[in-house]
Each structure stands twice: as C-alpha cells, then as structure tokens.
Design a protein around this motif. Structure first.
Motif, PDB file in Angstrom:
ATOM      1  N   ARG A 173      21.823 -51.630 -32.708  1.00  0.00           N
ATOM      2  CA  ARG A 173      21.879 -52.203 -31.357  1.00  0.00           C
ATOM      3  C   ARG A 173      21.801 -51.107 -30.305  1.00  0.00           C
ATOM      4  NH1 ARG A 173      19.674 -55.570 -28.946  1.00  0.00           N
ATOM      5  NH2 ARG A 173      20.657 -56.964 -27.467  1.00  0.00           N
ATOM      6  N   VAL A 174      22.494 -50.006 -30.558  1.00  0.00           N
ATOM      7  CA  VAL A 174      22.428 -48.867 -29.651  1.00  0.00           C
ATOM      8  C   VAL A 174      20.993 -48.350 -29.546  1.00  0.00           C
ATOM      9  CG1 VAL A 174      23.111 -46.446 -29.375  1.00  0.00           C
ATOM     10  CG2 VAL A 174      24.836 -48.173 -29.907  1.00  0.00           C
ATOM     11  N   ASP A 175      20.292 -48.288 -30.684  1.00  0.00           N
ATOM     12  CA  ASP A 175      18.894 -47.847 -30.667  1.00  0.00           C
ATOM     13  C   ASP A 175      18.048 -48.719 -29.743  1.00  0.00           C
ATOM     14  OD1 ASP A 175      18.888 -45.609 -32.376  1.00  0.00           O
ATOM     15  OD2 ASP A 175      18.907 -46.886 -34.150  1.00  0.00           O
ATOM     16  N   THR A 176      18.277 -50.027 -29.783  1.00  0.00           N
ATOM     17  CA  THR A 176      17.520 -50.939 -28.927  1.00  0.00           C
ATOM     18  C   THR A 176      17.818 -50.668 -27.461  1.00  0.00           C
ATOM     19  OG1 THR A 176      17.521 -52.652 -30.635  1.00  0.00           O
ATOM     20  CG2 THR A 176      17.077 -53.361 -28.381  1.00  0.00           C
ATOM     21  N   TRP A 177      19.078 -50.512 -27.121  1.00  0.00           N
ATOM     22  CA  TRP A 177      19.437 -50.249 -25.717  1.00  0.00           C
ATOM     23  C   TRP A 177      18.838 -48.936 -25.233  1.00  0.00           C
ATOM     24  CZ3 TRP A 177      25.216 -51.408 -27.020  1.00  0.00           C
ATOM     25  CH2 TRP A 177      25.400 -52.793 -27.102  1.00  0.00           C
ATOM     26  N   ILE A 178      18.859 -47.928 -26.090  1.00  0.00           N
ATOM     27  CA  ILE A 178      18.323 -46.625 -25.687  1.00  0.00           C
ATOM     28  C   ILE A 178      16.820 -46.712 -25.454  1.00  0.00           C
ATOM     29  CG2 ILE A 178      17.870 -44.272 -26.493  1.00  0.00           C
ATOM     30  CD1 ILE A 178      20.637 -44.340 -27.818  1.00  0.00           C
ATOM     31  N   PHE A 314      13.515 -62.377 -27.527  1.00  0.00           N
ATOM     32  CA  PHE A 314      14.148 -61.762 -28.696  1.00  0.00           C
ATOM     33  C   PHE A 314      13.420 -60.465 -28.984  1.00  0.00           C
ATOM     34  CE2 PHE A 314      10.834 -63.988 -31.145  1.00  0.00           C
ATOM     35  CZ  PHE A 314      10.498 -63.046 -32.115  1.00  0.00           C
ATOM     36  N   THR A 315      14.099 -59.542 -29.640  1.00  0.00           N
ATOM     37  CA  THR A 315      13.516 -58.251 -29.958  1.00  0.00           C
ATOM     38  C   THR A 315      13.679 -57.956 -31.440  1.00  0.00           C
ATOM     39  OG1 THR A 315      15.591 -57.109 -29.433  1.00  0.00           O
ATOM     40  CG2 THR A 315      13.940 -57.274 -27.670  1.00  0.00           C
ATOM     41  N   SER A 347       2.347 -64.031 -27.971  1.00  0.00           N
ATOM     42  CA  SER A 347       3.665 -64.237 -27.372  1.00  0.00           C
ATOM     43  C   SER A 347       4.444 -62.960 -27.121  1.00  0.00           C
ATOM     44  CB  SER A 347       4.525 -65.130 -28.278  1.00  0.00           C
ATOM     45  OG  SER A 347       4.001 -66.427 -28.363  1.00  0.00           O
ATOM     46  N   GLY A 348       4.040 -61.857 -27.754  1.00  0.00           N
ATOM     47  CA  GLY A 348       4.849 -60.647 -27.638  1.00  0.00           C
ATOM     48  C   GLY A 348       4.043 -59.384 -27.800  1.00  0.00           C
ATOM     49  N   TYR A 349       4.758 -58.247 -27.797  1.00  0.00           N
ATOM     50  CA  TYR A 349       4.118 -56.946 -27.769  1.00  0.00           C
ATOM     51  C   TYR A 349       4.886 -55.951 -28.646  1.00  0.00           C
ATOM     52  CZ  TYR A 349       2.686 -59.186 -23.399  1.00  0.00           C
ATOM     53  OH  TYR A 349       2.237 -60.074 -22.470  1.00  0.00           O
ATOM     54  N   LEU A 350       4.149 -55.084 -29.302  1.00  0.00           N
ATOM     55  CA  LEU A 350       4.728 -53.903 -29.924  1.00  0.00           C
ATOM     56  C   LEU A 350       4.602 -52.799 -28.883  1.00  0.00           C
ATOM     57  CD1 LEU A 350       5.821 -52.563 -32.597  1.00  0.00           C
ATOM     58  CD2 LEU A 350       3.476 -51.827 -32.982  1.00  0.00           C
ATOM     59  N   ASP A 351       5.695 -52.502 -28.180  1.00  0.00           N
ATOM     60  CA  ASP A 351       5.593 -51.562 -27.069  1.00  0.00           C
ATOM     61  C   ASP A 351       6.096 -50.167 -27.406  1.00  0.00           C
ATOM     62  OD1 ASP A 351       8.230 -52.380 -27.206  1.00  0.00           O
ATOM     63  OD2 ASP A 351       8.465 -52.755 -25.071  1.00  0.00           O
ATOM     64  N   VAL A 352       6.677 -49.979 -28.592  1.00  0.00           N
ATOM     65  CA  VAL A 352       7.050 -48.637 -29.046  1.00  0.00           C
ATOM     66  C   VAL A 352       6.626 -48.490 -30.492  1.00  0.00           C
ATOM     67  CG1 VAL A 352       8.918 -47.008 -29.488  1.00  0.00           C
ATOM     68  CG2 VAL A 352       9.017 -48.475 -27.466  1.00  0.00           C
ATOM     69  N   GLU A 361      10.699 -48.379 -33.770  1.00  0.00           N
ATOM     70  CA  GLU A 361       9.584 -49.219 -33.375  1.00  0.00           C
ATOM     71  C   GLU A 361      10.192 -50.482 -32.789  1.00  0.00           C
ATOM     72  OE1 GLU A 361       6.203 -49.724 -35.764  1.00  0.00           O
ATOM     73  OE2 GLU A 361       5.869 -47.559 -35.914  1.00  0.00           O
ATOM     74  N   HIS A 362       9.525 -51.046 -31.781  1.00  0.00           N
ATOM     75  CA  HIS A 362      10.157 -52.108 -30.992  1.00  0.00           C
ATOM     76  C   HIS A 362       9.141 -53.179 -30.623  1.00  0.00           C
ATOM     77  CE1 HIS A 362      11.719 -53.868 -27.141  1.00  0.00           C
ATOM     78  NE2 HIS A 362      12.907 -53.651 -27.670  1.00  0.00           N
TER      79      HIS A 362
END
Length: 442
Positions: A173-178, A314-315, A347-352, A361-362
């Motif tokens: 979760r921290v990785d996502t926030w960062i 959602f991520t 509907s979504g994107y791979l932005d990292v 990867e996100h």
C-alpha cells in the motif's frame, strides 16, 4: 532479451490521452461524473490491540470528523485503515463466553457487552450487578485476564517486530501511495505502532522525509519516529514497562472513578482505549493528541518522485524483491489487453512500467463514469526477463475501500509477454438504479 524502447510509446500514449480528453470535453452532452476525489494527503491509521475491523473503521471515522477532509491550505485528505489483526482475538471471544456468559445466565448471548464491561458499563452495569450478585467479581476476574492477555500479546509482538516480509500488505500500500506522489501521515495506537514503525522504515527509504510523518499514541514500543502521547494511568503500557523499556509518560489523567466518558461515552478501566482515553475531548490528553496530528499534517510537503501515477477507481500495484523485469498484465471487460506494449486500455492505463528491479508497475481504472466499464478485469503477472525465483507481490485497492487483496507468488522461468499467473479477477459492478460502481475481488 530486451524490450522495445518505451519512451516514445509513453509520450505517444500521453499525447493521445491529452488529445482525447480535450476533444471529449467538447463532445460530452452532460456533466461528467467522477467517482474519485483527488487527494494529495493520505491519513493512514494503524489500529491497536484487540481491535476488530469495525472498531478500527469507527476510530478512522472519528479522525475524519476531527481533522476534516481538507488541510488548512485546501489539500484534500484521504483516510485509510492499515488493519492489523491481533493474535488471540478469537481467544478473547471464547474466554469472555466462558468466564462471563456461562457464569451469568442473565447475560446469555450478550457478547456485545464485553467491551462495555471492560469500560465500566454505566447505569446498566449497576442494575445488572443488583440482579446478579457474583457479577462484579466475574467482571474483575475477566478484566485481570484481559489485561494479562493484552500484555502477553504486545510483549510477544515487540519481541518479534514486523518485518518487510511479514507485513507485505502494508508495504504494498505504501508503494502505491509513493508512486502516486502522496504525502503520508501515519497515526498509530497501541500495537499499531509496531506495524507503523515497520511501514515508516520501509517508506523512509523511498520518499522524502518532508512527505512522511508518524504520530504515536500509547506506543507499545520503545522506538518512535515522531511525537508520542502516553497517559500515566495506561495500565497496559505500564505493565509492558515492567517487562521492558517503553517511551516516557507525557500526560496525567484522572483515576478511573473520576474519569469522564470518551467519544463513545465509556471510560476504559485499563486507561488504554483510543476513543475512551486518547481522543477524549474532556481530557487534556485528547487535545494534545489532536494537536500533534494537526502539526504533523501541516508539516507535510509534496514529495519529489520520478513517477506520475494516477489514483484510479481501483488500482493494481506490482512489486518484486530484486533485479529483473516483471510485467503487469490487465485484461479489461472490453477485451483490451493492457501491458507495456499497449499501455492504454478501454477503461484504464498502465502508467508506470519498471524494467530494472523491484518495481513498481501500476495500473489504474478510470474514475469517470462514462469510461469505467462494468465487468471482470483479469490481473496477471509475467517474468519477462531475469526474475527467476523472485517473489512478486500484487495488490488491488479501490478508491472507496482501500486494500481489497494482496497476493504473492514465486516466479519461474521467463514467459515473455504471456502472463504466468492470473492473480486476481476484479469485478466492477454497476448499480442499475443509482449508477454507482462497486469493486469486488475474487
């Protein structure tokens, strides 16, 4: 083995997104609905010992009520529970049934009175005591057991503190926030401080110190990474002091019989409760805790980050433990296959996209009602290259509910562009009457 250069791909995709968004702004015949509220600050609450998920969410709502949804400068705040489960919580339920319910038939089936018994009860307790002559002794016996059980649990956890391996859900979760560039305030009570210290240590290696703060409440640990508050009559932490070092006392509170009720109207005979003691507005301690949190919120600064990930409805966040190139793959309901070669879906994107080591990867699903699709999103991973034997962790989280699921897997030989593991089926469901969406993980 190497991948095609992605710099031009990313630029082209970004240009396409910007252009499409601009054109759509003129084409929309109605006001677009956005299901996400952009927030630059995360308020992460780490719950205390013997706390159920419901109680942790109740505490989070109190923090939201006290500190609001915006900082003084207008920056939005999003609140999440970083839940940690107490070993022995089931024992607590069983022991209450054996020591109280079975002995006092007048309380048969009334487990919900357990915490009220610990917290003093009020007028209802006095009435029950008149009807059951052994009830006060039964309560005292149960409270003594309860205190010993809490201290045993905290002592055991302090002796084996959280590690990155043990607590991958929090760190994911921290990785996502960062990667989303958030400012992070961690607030921890009791046992939660041990988990928060681990998460803080993990985050501090990846984010600017100015973007990360931690407030400790009744810490069950001698280690702090920010301001702390501890009551002199906190019998739980006092008992821990007898078996090892803890932080110093900061506040004096009245004795149990003279103690005003807290946010839930109760007093907590052990002097350790968050709502009863540490957020109690009738105690100076409660005001001091609130001020500590307000100060740390005000001091947060936006981090400098190499990524510019977006918050989605959602991520999906993928990380792994070391060198190698691990890829995130999402199959959307429309049939779109989103991965490094096709980073924009329906509907979504791979932005990292990380090709070197560790991740992240996100992927994020759109927050706009006209773009978000209902249906099943399959989320998988592949060892593209050099990640044999690595442990990969994938976490799904929603804007509304936070973490929905975290799973890890040991990777085998490279499979190129073909996912070796489908980790989640993520179901997005639309309510036909309200038009609202919900995310369910399978």
């Amino acid at each position: 083995m190497s991948k095609p250069t992605r710099t031009f791909l990313s630029f082209a995709i970004s240009l396409f997104i910007i252009t499409s968004t601009s054109l759509n702004a003129f084409a929309q015949p109605y006001e677009a609905r956005n299901f996400c509220r952009d927030s630059g600050i995360i308020f992460a609450f780490f719950n205390g010992v013997q706390t159920t998920i419901g109680e942790a969410n109740r505490a989070l709502n109190e923090f939201r009520r006290i500190h609001g949804n915006e900082r003084a400068d207008g920056e939005n705040i999003r609140y999440e529970v970083m839940y940690n489960y107490t070993d022995g919580l089931d024992d607590f339920v069983e022991t209450f049934e054996q020591r109280v319910l079975e002995q006092e038939q007048i309380l048969a089936g009334r487990y919900e009175l357990a915490l009220e018994i610990i917290n003093g009860g009020g007028k209802w307790w006095q009435r029950l005591a008149e009807l059951a002559t052994t009830l006060p002794e039964t309560r005292d016996d149960f409270i003594n057991w309860y205190q010993a059980k809490i201290v045993q649990s905290l002592t055991s956890l302090a002796g084996n503190p959280p590690t990155i391996t043990n607590y991958s859900e929090h760190q994911s979760r921290v990785d996502t926030w960062i990667v989303e560039g958030k400012q992070i305030l961690m607030v921890a009570h009791s046992q939660g401080n041990l988990f928060a210290n681990s998460a803080y240590g993990y985050a501090s290696d990846k984010i600017d110190n100015e973007a990360l703060n931690l407030v400790h409440i009744a810490p069950a640990s001698p280690t702090t990474n920010g301001p702390h508050r501890l009551a002199d009559k906190d019998l739980v932490i006092n008992a821990l002091r007898a078996s090892g070092s803890v932080v110093g006392i900061t506040d004096i509170i009245p004795g149990y019989l003279n103690r005003p009720g807290g946010l839930n109207g109760q007093t907590d005979i052990l002097g350790h409760g968050l709502l009863e003691i540490y957020l109690n507005p009738a105690l100076g301690l409660g005001a001091a805790v609130v001020q500590n949190i307000e100060t740390e919120l005000a001091n947060l600064q936006p981090p400098e980050t190499e990524f510019e990930a977006e918050t989605g409805f959602f991520t999906a966040t993928l990380t792994w433990n070391g060198a190698g190139d691990v890829d995130l793959h999402v199959y959307e309901p429309s049939g779109s296959h989103v991965f490094y070669q096709a980073m924009t879906g329906t509907s979504g994107y791979l932005d990292v996209d990380n090709t070197v080591a560790n991740g992240p990867e996100h992927y994020f699903a759109a927050c706009e009602a006209e773009k978000l699709q209902a249906g099943t999103y399959q989320v998988g991973i592949a060892n593209y290259d050099r990640a044999d034997g690595r442990t990969a962790s994938l976490q799904i989280a929603s804007f509304r509910d936070g973490v929905l699921g975290t799973r890890s897997v040991t990777l085998g030989p490279p499979t190129g562009d073909n996912p070796s593991h489908i980790m989640f089926d993520v179901e997005v469901v639309e309510d036909s009457e309200t038009g609202e969406f919900e995310v369910i993980v399978q």
